[in-house]
Design a protein around this motif. Sequence first.
Motif, PDB file in Angstrom:
ATOM      1  N   HIS A  25       0.824  -1.207   0.000  1.00 43.18           N
ATOM      2  CA  HIS A  25       0.000   0.000   0.000  1.00 43.18           C
ATOM      3  C   HIS A  25       0.861   1.262   0.000  1.00 43.18           C
ATOM      4  O   HIS A  25       0.621   2.195  -0.772  1.00 43.18           O
ATOM      5  N   ARG A  26       1.858   1.292   0.845  1.00 39.86           N
ATOM      6  CA  ARG A  26       2.734   2.463   0.934  1.00 39.86           C
ATOM      7  C   ARG A  26       3.406   2.748  -0.399  1.00 39.86           C
ATOM      8  O   ARG A  26       3.418   3.876  -0.880  1.00 39.86           O
ATOM      9  N   ARG A  27       3.978   1.729  -1.011  1.00 37.33           N
ATOM     10  CA  ARG A  27       4.698   1.914  -2.279  1.00 37.33           C
ATOM     11  C   ARG A  27       3.741   2.361  -3.385  1.00 37.33           C
ATOM     12  O   ARG A  27       4.084   3.234  -4.195  1.00 37.33           O
ATOM     13  N   ALA A  28       2.554   1.779  -3.435  1.00 36.72           N
ATOM     14  CA  ALA A  28       1.571   2.168  -4.452  1.00 36.72           C
ATOM     15  C   ALA A  28       1.223   3.648  -4.313  1.00 36.72           C
ATOM     16  O   ALA A  28       1.192   4.382  -5.309  1.00 36.72           O
ATOM     17  N   LEU A  29       0.998   4.109  -3.080  1.00 35.97           N
ATOM     18  CA  LEU A  29       0.676   5.519  -2.870  1.00 35.97           C
ATOM     19  C   LEU A  29       1.864   6.421  -3.192  1.00 35.97           C
ATOM     20  O   LEU A  29       1.691   7.523  -3.714  1.00 35.97           O
ATOM     21  N   GLU A  30       3.078   5.971  -2.896  1.00 39.98           N
ATOM     22  CA  GLU A  30       4.271   6.760  -3.230  1.00 39.98           C
ATOM     23  C   GLU A  30       4.384   6.946  -4.737  1.00 39.98           C
ATOM     24  O   GLU A  30       4.680   8.038  -5.221  1.00 39.98           O
ATOM     25  N   ILE A  31       4.162   5.864  -5.482  1.00 36.22           N
ATOM     26  CA  ILE A  31       4.247   5.930  -6.945  1.00 36.22           C
ATOM     27  C   ILE A  31       3.178   6.873  -7.487  1.00 36.22           C
ATOM     28  O   ILE A  31       3.449   7.716  -8.337  1.00 36.22           O
ATOM     29  N   LEU A  32       1.957   6.743  -6.974  1.00 34.72           N
ATOM     30  CA  LEU A  32       0.857   7.587  -7.448  1.00 34.72           C
ATOM     31  C   LEU A  32       1.088   9.060  -7.105  1.00 34.72           C
ATOM     32  O   LEU A  32       0.837   9.940  -7.924  1.00 34.72           O
ATOM     33  N   ALA A  33       1.572   9.325  -5.897  1.00 34.83           N
ATOM     34  CA  ALA A  33       1.768  10.709  -5.460  1.00 34.83           C
ATOM     35  C   ALA A  33       2.874  11.400  -6.238  1.00 34.83           C
ATOM     36  O   ALA A  33       2.795  12.598  -6.511  1.00 34.83           O
ATOM     37  N   SER A  34       3.914  10.658  -6.603  1.00 32.12           N
ATOM     38  CA  SER A  34       5.015  11.282  -7.338  1.00 32.12           C
ATOM     39  C   SER A  34       4.939  10.997  -8.829  1.00 32.12           C
ATOM     40  O   SER A  34       5.808  11.414  -9.584  1.00 32.12           O
ATOM     41  N   GLY A  35       3.876  10.317  -9.248  1.00 33.06           N
ATOM     42  CA  GLY A  35       3.697  10.013 -10.663  1.00 33.06           C
ATOM     43  C   GLY A  35       3.240  11.216 -11.457  1.00 33.06           C
ATOM     44  O   GLY A  35       2.908  12.268 -10.908  1.00 33.06           O
ATOM     45  N   GLY A  36       3.214  11.041 -12.763  1.00 31.64           N
ATOM     46  CA  GLY A  36       2.747  12.112 -13.642  1.00 31.64           C
ATOM     47  C   GLY A  36       1.276  12.393 -13.400  1.00 31.64           C
ATOM     48  O   GLY A  36       0.450  11.477 -13.484  1.00 31.64           O
ATOM     49  N   PRO A  37       0.924  13.635 -13.082  1.00 34.67           N
ATOM     50  CA  PRO A  37      -0.470  13.961 -12.767  1.00 34.67           C
ATOM     51  C   PRO A  37      -1.453  13.585 -13.871  1.00 34.67           C
ATOM     52  O   PRO A  37      -2.543  13.084 -13.584  1.00 34.67           O
ATOM     53  N   ASP A  38      -1.063  13.779 -15.127  1.00 33.13           N
ATOM     54  CA  ASP A  38      -1.983  13.467 -16.225  1.00 33.13           C
ATOM     55  C   ASP A  38      -2.299  11.976 -16.289  1.00 33.13           C
ATOM     56  O   ASP A  38      -3.451  11.583 -16.472  1.00 33.13           O
ATOM     57  N   ALA A  39      -1.281  11.135 -16.132  1.00 35.54           N
ATOM     58  CA  ALA A  39      -1.498   9.684 -16.181  1.00 35.54           C
ATOM     59  C   ALA A  39      -2.338   9.216 -15.001  1.00 35.54           C
ATOM     60  O   ALA A  39      -3.231   8.377 -15.157  1.00 35.54           O
ATOM     61  N   VAL A  40      -2.073   9.766 -13.815  1.00 31.58           N
ATOM     62  CA  VAL A  40      -2.826   9.378 -12.621  1.00 31.58           C
ATOM     63  C   VAL A  40      -4.282   9.819 -12.749  1.00 31.58           C
ATOM     64  O   VAL A  40      -5.206   9.052 -12.446  1.00 31.58           O
ATOM     65  N   LYS A  41      -4.498  11.029 -13.231  1.00 30.09           N
ATOM     66  CA  LYS A  41      -5.867  11.535 -13.402  1.00 30.09           C
ATOM     67  C   LYS A  41      -6.626  10.722 -14.447  1.00 30.09           C
ATOM     68  O   LYS A  41      -7.817  10.417 -14.274  1.00 30.09           O
ATOM     69  N   ALA A  42      -5.966  10.354 -15.543  1.00 28.66           N
ATOM     70  CA  ALA A  42      -6.613   9.547 -16.584  1.00 28.66           C
ATOM     71  C   ALA A  42      -7.010   8.179 -16.049  1.00 28.66           C
ATOM     72  O   ALA A  42      -8.108   7.682 -16.326  1.00 28.66           O
ATOM     73  N   CYS A  43      -6.129   7.567 -15.262  1.00 24.56           N
ATOM     74  CA  CYS A  43      -6.450   6.271 -14.668  1.00 24.56           C
ATOM     75  C   CYS A  43      -7.621   6.402 -13.707  1.00 24.56           C
ATOM     76  O   CYS A  43      -8.515   5.554 -13.681  1.00 24.56           O
ATOM     77  N   ALA A  44      -7.649   7.468 -12.920  1.00 26.34           N
ATOM     78  CA  ALA A  44      -8.746   7.688 -11.978  1.00 26.34           C
ATOM     79  C   ALA A  44     -10.072   7.840 -12.715  1.00 26.34           C
ATOM     80  O   ALA A  44     -11.100   7.320 -12.264  1.00 26.34           O
ATOM     81  N   GLU A  45     -10.067   8.531 -13.851  1.00 24.82           N
ATOM     82  CA  GLU A  45     -11.294   8.671 -14.652  1.00 24.82           C
ATOM     83  C   GLU A  45     -11.788   7.307 -15.116  1.00 24.82           C
ATOM     84  O   GLU A  45     -12.982   7.031 -15.092  1.00 24.82           O
ATOM     85  N   THR A  46     -10.858   6.445 -15.528  1.00 27.88           N
ATOM     86  CA  THR A  46     -11.220   5.089 -15.956  1.00 27.88           C
ATOM     87  C   THR A  46     -11.788   4.289 -14.790  1.00 27.88           C
ATOM     88  O   THR A  46     -12.786   3.589 -14.930  1.00 27.88           O
ATOM     89  N   VAL A  47     -11.152   4.415 -13.646  1.00 25.16           N
ATOM     90  CA  VAL A  47     -11.535   3.657 -12.457  1.00 25.16           C
ATOM     91  C   VAL A  47     -12.901   4.101 -11.911  1.00 25.16           C
ATOM     92  O   VAL A  47     -13.641   3.298 -11.347  1.00 25.16           O
ATOM     93  N   LEU A  48     -13.223   5.373 -12.098  1.00 23.66           N
ATOM     94  CA  LEU A  48     -14.493   5.898 -11.580  1.00 23.66           C
ATOM     95  C   LEU A  48     -15.705   5.167 -12.146  1.00 23.66           C
ATOM     96  O   LEU A  48     -16.711   5.011 -11.454  1.00 23.66           O
ATOM     97  N   ASN A  49     -15.598   4.727 -13.408  1.00 23.88           N
ATOM     98  CA  ASN A  49     -16.720   4.007 -14.012  1.00 23.88           C
ATOM     99  C   ASN A  49     -16.994   2.718 -13.250  1.00 23.88           C
ATOM    100  O   ASN A  49     -16.157   1.835 -13.190  1.00 23.88           O
TER     101      ASN A  49
END
Length: 165
Positions: free
Chosen positions: A29-53
């Motif tokens: 869990h910690r590593r996943a959140l670290e990757i997401l927090a320091s990841g590219g905002p556009d890629a993270v936001k796009a994935c979140a849009e997909t996941v919302l469905n």
Amino acid sequence: MTIYAHQIEEKRHMTHKNTDDPVVGGFDHRRALEILASGGPDAVKACAETVLNGLGEISVITNRTGLAMLPYQDTVRGTAFHLGEVLVAEAHIRVPDRGVEGYGAIVGRDLEHAMAVAVIDAAIAASHNILSIVELLDAECAHQEESDRERLKKVEATRVQMETF
């Protein structure tokens, strides 16, 4: 408003009970959140849009920016102190239909990025759309590792060799 690092850590622990076990794609869990927090905002936001469905209705608990105290440890005496304050954006959500929560905190003021991290965190807790999340985590992890390698190469090029007399 000042947010202390231990408060962020407590919220992170509230979203998943055992954070040491692999949660998704071999990442804890910690590593996943670290990757997401320091990841590219556009890629993270796009994935979140997909996941919302199909995730369900989301209830926002917290969505704010604030200053977090940056803890540090003195290397000589081993005593902890606060190095200073860091601007963070944080989001805490609940998905009542699935009985899960998600949390995201990032350095800076990008509330959309923090919310996207929280959405993905909740999706991980609900085991929803895991394939998309694992693809994002793998790609961002590889990108971050490559960036670190490039930075270390640049640092290594400036190293001075000293001879002992």
